[in-house]
Design a protein around this motif. Structure first.
Motif, short mmCIF file in Angstrom:
data_model
loop_
_atom_site.label_atom_id
_atom_site.label_comp_id
_atom_site.label_asym_id
_atom_site.label_seq_id
_atom_site.Cartn_x
_atom_site.Cartn_y
_atom_site.Cartn_z
N ASP A 162 0.81 -1.22 0.00
CA ASP A 162 0.00 0.00 0.00
C ASP A 162 0.85 1.27 0.00
N PHE A 163 2.02 1.21 0.64
CA PHE A 163 2.88 2.38 0.74
C PHE A 163 4.32 1.97 0.43
N PRO A 164 4.66 1.78 -0.87
CA PRO A 164 5.98 1.26 -1.23
C PRO A 164 7.13 2.23 -0.95
N ASN A 165 6.85 3.51 -0.75
CA ASN A 165 7.92 4.47 -0.51
C ASN A 165 8.28 4.61 0.97
N VAL A 166 7.75 3.73 1.78
CA VAL A 166 8.07 3.69 3.21
C VAL A 166 8.81 2.40 3.50
N THR A 167 9.84 2.47 4.33
CA THR A 167 10.50 1.27 4.82
C THR A 167 9.75 0.77 6.04
N TRP A 168 9.23 -0.46 5.96
CA TRP A 168 8.39 -1.03 7.02
C TRP A 168 9.16 -2.08 7.80
N LEU A 169 9.10 -2.00 9.12
CA LEU A 169 9.79 -2.97 9.96
C LEU A 169 8.95 -3.32 11.18
N ALA A 170 9.02 -4.59 11.59
CA ALA A 170 8.66 -4.99 12.94
C ALA A 170 9.97 -5.09 13.70
#
Length: 226
Positions: A162-170
């Motif tokens: 949904d938001f590919p320009n954000v780096t997502w992490l747990a």
């Protein structure tokens, strides 16, 4: 000046993130449940507003509050643990508070915060727990907490589409000397946050994104299994 947003900064790990980032010259936006928590954060240099992730109505205005911001790092550091025996069914209130804080609050916050993180080509990290890994079976304690945090991890894992320009992490803080971890835990809050910040720094930016996108990382940067 870089900006960090910390959702759940009243105490413990969230407060230490705010303190360290402010001390290093970042602009810190931080939330607390009450005036006392806001005052404590303001004393270390944070800009604050009240928000309680356990209450859906409290989270609903977050996008409006952040309108026009560019957020380099966003952190969701909220969580609740049911301390009853796993054999004891949770009360409805315990279930609602735990699920709203650990999962539904994050799901509410995610689409409201992500556009402002995307504008900064930034990173959105959700502090989770080793107990959230369904591949790690060394703890059967606190089943509801474990399942709720595992659900949070799945939210993080699916967010990049949904938001590919954000780096997502747990991000797991490890076993920390908080009210949840207790005095026997090997990591102090300060050490855990210092190492998590280094992990976030190493994972941030478009060049690193492909290598870490949607991963579950330990505080020291090693990869945890889902």
């Amino acid at each position: 000046m870089k900006t960090v947003l910390i959702l759940g900064a009243s105490r413990g790990i969230g407060f230490e993130f705010a303190r360290q980032y402010a001390a290093d010259g970042w602009r810190v936006l931080a939330t607390a449940r009450d005036d006392e928590g806001c005052a404590k954060l303001q004393a270390v240099g944070a800009e604050t507003f009240k928000l309680d992730v356990a209450k859906p109505a409290s989270v609903s205005g977050l996008s409006w509050r952040l309108d026009g911001e560019k957020i380099d790092v966003a952190l969701y550091v909220a969580g609740v643990m049911d301390r009853a025996s796993p054999q004891t069914p949770p009360t409805q209130q315990v279930f609602d508070d735990l699920m709203h804080a650990n999962v539904l609050g994050a799901m509410q916050a995610l689409p409201q915060v992500a556009p402002w993180v995307a504008d900064a080509d930034g990173t959105f990290a959700f502090v989770s727990s080793r107990m959230a890994s369904l591949a790690l079976t060394d703890s059967g304690r606190a089943a509801l907490y474990k399942v709720s945090k595992a659900a949070l991890n799945m939210v993080v894992r699916t967010a990049p589409s949904d938001f590919p320009n954000v780096t997502w992490l747990a991000l797991s803080p490890g076993w920390v000397q908080t009210d949840m971890g207790g005095d026997a835990a090997p990591l102090t809050v300060q050490d855990s946050v210092t190492q998590m910040r280094a992990t976030l720094e190493a994972a941030s930016g478009a060049k690193q994104r492909a290598a870490v996108q949607g991963q579950f990382l330990n505080y020291d940067g090693t990869t945890l299994p889902w």
